[in-house]
Design an enzyme around this catalytic site. Structure first.
Site: not given
Length: 1076
Positions: A796, A1027
């Site tokens: 991440k 995103g």
């Protein structure tokens, strides 16, 4: 005497005897010979007459007498001379004698016996033994007579070792038969020399010899010829122990080794602090190697600097302090000296010191602050130990190490206080100081001294020399045990297994004979008396059974007749290297042939142990070998000397792969070519040095489990292996308190991994970094296809975006996608690592496909920069070590963002993927879960929080990789300004040609990040899961994470400044400012 000499002697005797006898015209000519070389132009004839004393038969006339000496010399020769050698007539030309020319004159019937079947004269007559006959030769020429005695047959027969041609003393069996036949033929040739000249006679004899040798070498064997040159050079063990009898038992019941353990050991860690003069000093290196060999933890510090932290809460970090140079301790500055002495007294920690050699010779110099005096730069000899010393545990006192001690820089101690007690003595080398020894009694000099601590409360052991002397290595280990109160004590139990590889494999004259097998069994019984349970472990390749000489084939048979005497294990059928097989079926077929051979010859097949020829396929692991072993032999244990490398031997370790336990294998200084003691490299002294305190002796001392590799050839010829192991075991009994024993391989393997559970997991190295490994690695593998750099995460932080941007470069390629983990292989962490190197390399084919989707496409076969991206590598505990072992030169790329933001993103990622815990607990509940919470909740908490401890994980990576190979990317800059980030990354990786990302990346308003520009109006962005917009983190969680990561972020700033040339990211500055 040669043929020519015999003829010359006969001529001389003739000249003397012709004046005393009458010529006879009735002599019957039995043989003729042309001796024109001695009497040019003359035709000389010889007549041999054999008669009893006072007797003449037929027409034979006696023309001369033979002396008793001559007659006796001829008796045996004549007896053998009449053997039927008529079949050799074909070697002579026309006009030569026929079988009828060979006759025996019977002493009683006066008959000439020409029947070939009766040519051998009887040994007895009715009256007893035949009397010595009088043998004369009569030479006739044109008008001249020559009478002379002859011993030519005896002379010819003398080639048989001086024993005539009777065959006595010439040996037995085929060898004596050849000698006898050769003698008979020589006698025949001698009799026929009346028609041919001496030169032709020699040539004929030489021709017969060569034909005989060729025949027996080609069709019979070489045993008899080997026996002619074979010497009895089997060395016998020469270890003499006053305390041990011939059966290997101590004469007096030895007291048990002292137990150094006390309660004081509970307050210290089993670790040694070593102060060295420099990081490259010789003695310091020897100390470190000895500690590594015995798996003792240690820390090296350069003396003169400030002391390291000595305590951890209420426990001492070090059990013993070692000074390479005692002067560094004695002359330590007051502050550090008082601090160190206080630590030693408070935690009962002892000190070991070595007197360092110097150019200045000291005589009776007092050590600072101690009632102790030293003499330096001495040459010594004959070391012995103090039987009453409480330091000795591993080492046994009672013997003397005779001879000069290594070095001329010894120091000895003199003391006048009861706190001191000698541990080791030696004598002054009177050969070096002859003038000093005249009329004087040599007193023992103290070379190792124990300080009981009665003066200042600190116990010490001081050495007057380095570790060059083998006995000092043992005493040093005992000193660590004693001074640490047993915390650093080594086990006294040692297991020994001796493998004999290559049974039935070997060239002729290198294999075992029956006598060698008998010696093997006899020595095994002797060793078993000293090592309970000892049996030699024989590894066989059945293909080469009965491929030796006749006697060696008998040795094969005799070995199988005694199959129950030994333990057995399998090699390959043809001794072929398994890594050469790329087909499992063919490899199993080879093993099944050996299995069938074992069944046919009653060789046990259930040992569960096997050795690969040349250790091929064991490490580097050839997966087909492990699979075939399991299916054919049910192998559970093997061993190799190649893991992780052959050298240094002290670092050999074990591992488990595919449920097969792989043990470290040791060498003993004997190899396939070391068969004779006088050809041993360095001579017998070199081998004895290894046995008597040297490498072989120390190998057993330092390793609780010892599996030694030997070869069949070491047990034939001079039987060096029998000498070596019998000697070293006796030497161990002389000088140590070790308890030797033996056991089958499976039991040894279970013991090994019980002692060393940390070695269960293998560490796959790069085969191309070791020339030996490359030779026993599959030819279908290529190191060039391994990754040149790793993207390690953490998760991440933008690793998928970076992976996409890198793949746009035509010269960069990643692994083939995994069906389970997609673009991530995840090899170095998790269970994939246990699948082996072959499994990993299958993701990186040698010939990469063309990158047609790249803005800069490449053709097939174009070199590519291979890389792997697995975001879980960053915080994997074992990953840096594993990655460095396989890819030591790889570049490491990591991406960092705010750790709090990363933790929250991971939580939301798990919720989006339907994780039950994430969907049932709030983010705050997850990050505040206690250790008593359910395991699944704790796991999620750890995955959220632990990767964000950036400094801690980076330090772990920097322990294996240098800073020059580490590249840190600011994750925020990768999101906001990827073009500059990618250009900088290309320069770091040295990728050519450079790709101008400004023409290939475009900001996508809908996604909110940069995507690949496919055309002027179309972008290619990441999937929907990338995103994603999450709800903002709650304030309570944000503040908690800021406080939680405060110390970690502070450590990260210090680390980045230490690394240099790396700016502090803005997000890090913000987190620190908000947290404070």
């Amino acid at each position: 005497m040669t043929i020519s000499e015999a003829a010359a002697a006969a001529t001389a005797r003739t000249a003397t005897t012709t004046t005393k006898t009458k010529a006879s015209s009735t002599t019957t000519a039995n043989a003729t010979n042309n001796i024109a070389n001695r009497l040019p132009g003359k035709s000389l004839k010889y007549e041999k007459l054999i008669k009893q004393p006072q007797m003449q038969s037929g027409t034979t006339s006696v023309t001369g007498t033979q002396t008793d000496v001559d007659a006796d010399a001829d008796t045996d020769a004549d007896a053998d001379a009449f053997v039927d050698c008529g079949h050799l007539n074909k070697h002579f030309g026309n006009g030569h004698a026929t079988p009828s020319d060979l006759y025996y004159h019977h002493p009683t019937t006066s008959e000439h016996i020409t029947d070939r079947s009766m040519l051998l004269p009887p040994e007895h007559t009715a009256n007893g033994f035949l009397p010595s006959g009088i043998v004369t030769y009569k030479a006739k020429t044109n008008g001249f007579n020559y009478d002379f005695n002859s011993t030519s047959s005896t002379s010819i027969g003398s080639v048989n070792g001086g024993g005539g041609c009777s065959g006595g003393g010439a040996g037995g069996g085929a060898s004596s038969a050849i000698s006898s036949s050769l003698c008979h033929c020589c006698n025949l040739i001698a009799r026929r020399c009346n028609r041919i000249n001496v030169r032709r006679c020699i040539l004929a004899l030489f021709g017969i010899t060569m034909v005989s040798i060729f025949y027996y070498t080609r069709y019979v064997g070489t045993d008899m010829f080997d026996g002619l040159i074979q010497r009895d050079t089997h060395p016998a063990p020469i270890i003499n122990c006053r305390m041990i009898n011939s059966a290997g038992k101590h004469i007096r019941d030895a007291s048990p080794a002292p137990d150094h353990r006390s309660e004081a050991r509970l307050r210290i860690d089993p670790k040694v602090l070593v102060f060295v003069e420099t990081t490259y000093s010789g003695l310091g290196r020897d100390i470190a190697e000895l500690l590594v060999y015995n798996r003792i933890k240690y820390k090296i510090e350069v003396a003169g600097k400030s002391l390291p932290v000595l305590t951890n809460l209420d426990k001492g970090r070090y059990g013993v302090i070692v000074f390479e140079n005692l002067d560094k301790y004695l002359n330590m500055d007051k502050w550090n000296r008082e601090l160190l002495d206080k630590y030693c007294r408070e935690y009962s920690v002892g000190i070991v010191g070595f007197v360092s050699p110097s150019e200045e010779t000291l005589v009776g110099a007092q050590l600072r602050d101690f009632p102790l005096f030293v003499h330096t730069n001495l040459r010594l000899r004959d070391a012995s130990l103090n039987p009453g010393s409480s330091v000795l545990r591993l080492t046994r006192a009672g013997e003397t190490a005779w001879g000069a001690l290594p070095g001329d820089d010894w120091a000895v101690f003199q003391h006048n206080h009861s706190t001191y007690e000698p541990v080791e003595w030696a004598q002054r080398n009177t050969q070096e100081y002859p003038a000093d020894s005249v009329g004087q009694v040599q007193l023992p000099l103290t070379t190792v001294l124990q300080d009981r601590g009665q003066l200042d409360g600190i116990q010490r052991v001081l050495f007057g020399s380095s570790l060059r002397f083998w006995l000092h290595r043992l005493v040093f280990l005992d000193a660590l045990s004693y001074l640490s109160h047993g915390q650093l004590s080594l086990s006294l139990e040692r297991m020994i297994l001796v493998d004999i590889d290559d049974i039935f494999v070997g060239e002729k004259s290198t294999r075992l004979r029956p006598d060698d097998v008998r010696a093997l069994i006899a020595t095994q019984k002797i060793i078993a008396g000293m090592v309970p349970g000892f049996r030699f472990n024989l590894g066989f390749s059945g293909k080469y059974y009965h491929h030796g000489t006749r006697e060696e084939n008998l040795g094969d048979d005799f070995l199988l007749q005694n199959v129950q005497e030994f333990n057995w294990f399998s090699h390959m059928w043809k001794h072929q290297q398994p890594h050469l097989y790329d087909n499992l079926t063919l490899l199993m077929a080879e093993m099944q042939l050996n299995y069938a051979f074992a069944k046919e010859h009653n060789i046990p097949t259930n040992s569960g142990y096997s050795i690969s020829p040349h250790h091929s396929g064991v490490y580097p692991a050839h997966e087909l070998l492990y699979m075939a072993w399991k299916q054919v032999w049910n192998v559970k244990v093997t061993s190799t000397e190649e893991y992780p490398h052959l050298r240094p031997a002290r670092l050999r370790r074990g591992f488990i792969h595919r449920n097969i336990m792989v043990l470290p294998r040791q060498t003993c200084g004997l190899f396939t070519h070391t068969m004779y003691i006088d050809r041993y490299p360095g001579g017998r002294d070199k081998l004895d040095e290894s046995i008597q305190g040297g490498e072989l002796f120390q190998t057993i001392v330092y390793n609780p489990i010892n599996i030694f590799m030997t070869h069949m050839s070491n047990y034939g010829s001079d039987r060096l292996a029998l000498y070596t192991f019998q000697s070293v075991i006796k030497f161990l009994q002389c000088w140590t308190n070790l308890k030797l024993a033996s056991a089958p391989p499976i039991q040894l393997a279970e013991m090994y991994f019980h002692l060393h559970p940390e070695e269960v997991d293998p560490v796959w190295g790069n085969p191309c970094d070791d020339a030996r490994h490359k030779k026993i690695w599959s030819k279908t593998k290529n190191c060039d296809s391994l990754p040149k750099f790793l993207v390690i995460g953490p998760q991440k932080t933008g690793t998928t975006a970076l992976y996409t941007f890198l793949s746009m470069h035509g010269s960069v390629a990643s692994n083939i996608p995994s069906p389970d983990t997609f673009e991530e292989v995840q090899f170095f962490n998790g269970n994939n690592y246990y699948r082996g190197l072959d499994w990993y390399m299958d993701f990186f084919p040698s010939e990469t496909l063309p990158n047609t989707s790249s803005p800069m496409p490449t053709a097939v076969g174009t070199p590519r920069y291979m890389f792997e991206k697995s975001a879980t590598y960053f915080d994997g505990e074992a990953v840096p070590k594993r990655a460095h072992a396989l890819l030591p030169h790889a570049k490491i790329v990591t991406i960092l963002i705010s750790p709090a933001k990363r933790a929250y993103s991971w939580y939301q990622h798990q919720r989006a993927h339907g994780d039950v815990i994430a969907n049932n607990y709030s983010f705050y509940q997850v990050i505040t879960a206690s250790d008593s919470a359910p395991r699944a909740l704790k796991d999620l908490r750890n995955r959220c929080l632990n990767p964000g401890k950036y400094a801690q994980h980076l330090e772990h990576w920097l322990a294996y990789y240098p800073a020059q190979q580490l590249h840190i990317i600011d994750g925020e800059q990768l999101r906001l300004n990827p073009i500059d980030v990618m250009n900088e990354l290309q320069r770091f990786l040295k990728i050519q040609p450079l790709l101008d990302y400004s023409n290939h990346l475009r900001y996508d308003v809908k996604k909110g990040f940069y995507c690949q520009a496919v055309s002027e109006k179309r972008n290619k962005c990441l999937g929907k899961s990338k995103g994603r917009q999450y709800p903002q983190m709650d304030e309570r969680s944000a503040k908690l994470l800021q406080r939680y990561y405060l110390n970690h972020n502070t450590a990260l700033v210090k680390l980045l400044k230490k690394l240099g040339s790396r700016p502090i990211p803005q997000w890090l500055k913000d987190d620190l400012s908000t947290g404070t």
